[in-house]
Design a protein around this motif. Sequence first.
Motif, PDB file in Angstrom:
ATOM      1  N   GLU A 197       0.823  -1.204   0.000  1.00  0.00           N
ATOM      2  CA  GLU A 197       0.000   0.000   0.000  1.00  0.00           C
ATOM      3  C   GLU A 197       0.862   1.261   0.000  1.00  0.00           C
ATOM      4  O   GLU A 197       0.561   2.228  -0.702  1.00  0.00           O
ATOM      5  N   ALA A 198       1.926   1.250   0.796  1.00  0.00           N
ATOM      6  CA  ALA A 198       2.831   2.406   0.841  1.00  0.00           C
ATOM      7  C   ALA A 198       3.494   2.610  -0.514  1.00  0.00           C
ATOM      8  O   ALA A 198       3.613   3.750  -0.995  1.00  0.00           O
ATOM      9  N   LEU A 199       3.912   1.517  -1.150  1.00  0.00           N
ATOM     10  CA  LEU A 199       4.509   1.614  -2.485  1.00  0.00           C
ATOM     11  C   LEU A 199       3.509   2.196  -3.477  1.00  0.00           C
ATOM     12  O   LEU A 199       3.846   3.088  -4.264  1.00  0.00           O
ATOM     13  N   ALA A 200       2.287   1.694  -3.432  1.00  0.00           N
ATOM     14  CA  ALA A 200       1.256   2.165  -4.364  1.00  0.00           C
ATOM     15  C   ALA A 200       0.972   3.648  -4.167  1.00  0.00           C
ATOM     16  O   ALA A 200       0.883   4.405  -5.141  1.00  0.00           O
ATOM     17  N   GLU A 201       0.838   4.077  -2.942  1.00  0.00           N
ATOM     18  CA  GLU A 201       0.565   5.498  -2.665  1.00  0.00           C
ATOM     19  C   GLU A 201       1.730   6.376  -3.097  1.00  0.00           C
ATOM     20  O   GLU A 201       1.534   7.450  -3.673  1.00  0.00           O
ATOM     21  N   TYR A 202       2.949   5.931  -2.816  1.00  0.00           N
ATOM     22  CA  TYR A 202       4.153   6.679  -3.185  1.00  0.00           C
ATOM     23  C   TYR A 202       4.236   6.854  -4.704  1.00  0.00           C
ATOM     24  O   TYR A 202       4.446   7.961  -5.206  1.00  0.00           O
ATOM     25  N   LEU A 203       4.055   5.761  -5.436  1.00  0.00           N
ATOM     26  CA  LEU A 203       4.141   5.829  -6.893  1.00  0.00           C
ATOM     27  C   LEU A 203       2.980   6.610  -7.499  1.00  0.00           C
ATOM     28  O   LEU A 203       3.163   7.348  -8.468  1.00  0.00           O
ATOM     29  N   THR A 204       1.792   6.470  -6.927  1.00  0.00           N
ATOM     30  CA  THR A 204       0.641   7.230  -7.416  1.00  0.00           C
ATOM     31  C   THR A 204       0.870   8.721  -7.249  1.00  0.00           C
ATOM     32  O   THR A 204       0.610   9.510  -8.170  1.00  0.00           O
ATOM     33  N   ALA A 205       1.363   9.118  -6.091  1.00  0.00           N
ATOM     34  CA  ALA A 205       1.633  10.538  -5.842  1.00  0.00           C
ATOM     35  C   ALA A 205       2.671  11.069  -6.823  1.00  0.00           C
ATOM     36  O   ALA A 205       2.516  12.172  -7.365  1.00  0.00           O
ATOM     37  N   ALA A 206       3.715  10.297  -7.077  1.00  0.00           N
ATOM     38  CA  ALA A 206       4.745  10.729  -8.022  1.00  0.00           C
ATOM     39  C   ALA A 206       4.175  10.827  -9.432  1.00  0.00           C
ATOM     40  O   ALA A 206       4.438  11.797 -10.152  1.00  0.00           O
ATOM     41  N   PHE A 207       3.375   9.845  -9.835  1.00  0.00           N
ATOM     42  CA  PHE A 207       2.783   9.840 -11.176  1.00  0.00           C
ATOM     43  C   PHE A 207       1.841  11.016 -11.373  1.00  0.00           C
ATOM     44  O   PHE A 207       1.818  11.645 -12.431  1.00  0.00           O
ATOM     45  N   GLU A 208       1.069  11.327 -10.341  1.00  0.00           N
ATOM     46  CA  GLU A 208       0.086  12.409 -10.439  1.00  0.00           C
ATOM     47  C   GLU A 208       0.736  13.787 -10.586  1.00  0.00           C
ATOM     48  O   GLU A 208       0.085  14.724 -11.040  1.00  0.00           O
TER      49      GLU A 208
ATOM     50  N   GLY B 128       2.870  14.457 -12.750  1.00  0.00           N
ATOM     51  CA  GLY B 128       3.025  14.676 -14.186  1.00  0.00           C
ATOM     52  C   GLY B 128       4.459  14.890 -14.634  1.00  0.00           C
ATOM     53  O   GLY B 128       4.702  15.281 -15.767  1.00  0.00           O
ATOM     54  N   ASP B 129       5.400  14.625 -13.759  1.00  0.00           N
ATOM     55  CA  ASP B 129       6.824  14.806 -14.055  1.00  0.00           C
ATOM     56  C   ASP B 129       7.438  13.422 -14.260  1.00  0.00           C
ATOM     57  O   ASP B 129       7.574  12.652 -13.310  1.00  0.00           O
ATOM     58  N   THR B 130       7.798  13.097 -15.504  1.00  0.00           N
ATOM     59  CA  THR B 130       8.304  11.759 -15.789  1.00  0.00           C
ATOM     60  C   THR B 130       9.607  11.457 -15.062  1.00  0.00           C
ATOM     61  O   THR B 130       9.833  10.317 -14.652  1.00  0.00           O
ATOM     62  N   ALA B 131      10.458  12.459 -14.880  1.00  0.00           N
ATOM     63  CA  ALA B 131      11.711  12.241 -14.150  1.00  0.00           C
ATOM     64  C   ALA B 131      11.419  11.901 -12.686  1.00  0.00           C
ATOM     65  O   ALA B 131      12.070  11.027 -12.105  1.00  0.00           O
ATOM     66  N   LEU B 132      10.444  12.560 -12.109  1.00  0.00           N
ATOM     67  CA  LEU B 132      10.061  12.267 -10.722  1.00  0.00           C
ATOM     68  C   LEU B 132       9.501  10.863 -10.610  1.00  0.00           C
ATOM     69  O   LEU B 132       9.846  10.116  -9.692  1.00  0.00           O
ATOM     70  N   PHE B 133       8.658  10.465 -11.563  1.00  0.00           N
ATOM     71  CA  PHE B 133       8.101   9.116 -11.514  1.00  0.00           C
ATOM     72  C   PHE B 133       9.192   8.070 -11.687  1.00  0.00           C
ATOM     73  O   PHE B 133       9.211   7.062 -10.992  1.00  0.00           O
ATOM     74  N   ARG B 134      10.106   8.293 -12.617  1.00  0.00           N
ATOM     75  CA  ARG B 134      11.219   7.353 -12.819  1.00  0.00           C
ATOM     76  C   ARG B 134      12.026   7.219 -11.531  1.00  0.00           C
ATOM     77  O   ARG B 134      12.379   6.122 -11.114  1.00  0.00           O
ATOM     78  N   HIS B 135      12.305   8.348 -10.879  1.00  0.00           N
ATOM     79  CA  HIS B 135      13.039   8.324  -9.606  1.00  0.00           C
ATOM     80  C   HIS B 135      12.257   7.529  -8.557  1.00  0.00           C
ATOM     81  O   HIS B 135      12.813   6.677  -7.864  1.00  0.00           O
ATOM     82  N   ALA B 136      10.956   7.799  -8.456  1.00  0.00           N
ATOM     83  CA  ALA B 136      10.115   7.103  -7.481  1.00  0.00           C
ATOM     84  C   ALA B 136      10.066   5.600  -7.771  1.00  0.00           C
ATOM     85  O   ALA B 136      10.099   4.782  -6.842  1.00  0.00           O
TER      86      ALA B 136
END
Length: 99
Positions: free
Chosen positions: A17-28, A30-38
Motif C-alpha cells: 500500500e505504501a509503495l502504491a501510494e508513493y508511486l501514485t503521488a509521483a505519477f500524479e 506529471g513529471d516523468t523524471a520524478l516518476f522514474r526516480h520514485a
Amino acid sequence: MTETQPYDSADYLETDEALAEYLTAAFEEGDTALFRHALGVAARARGMTRIARTSGLSRESLYKALSEDGNPSLDTTVRVLKAMNLRLTATVPHASEPA
C-alpha cells in the motif's frame, strides 16, 4: 553538534500500500523524471535483485533504466510494477481536481 543521516524514502516503503501510494503521488505530479526516480526508490525498497529476478530483467539493465539518466520503456515500467505486485491504472479525476 547535530548529527544527521541521509534520508532514503526506500526505508519507509514497507508495504504494498505504501509503495502504491508513493508511486501514485509521483505519477500524479506529471513529471516523468520524478516518476522514474520514485520507481527506482520503490524497486530499491523491494530489493533490486528480487525485482530483476521477478521481472526477467538483468540487475544492470534495471539500474540503468531507473538511474537519473535512464529512460525506462513502458515495457520495463510495467514489468517492474508487476514484479512489485502493482499495476498501472488510469482514472478520471474528480471535478475538483485538475486534469
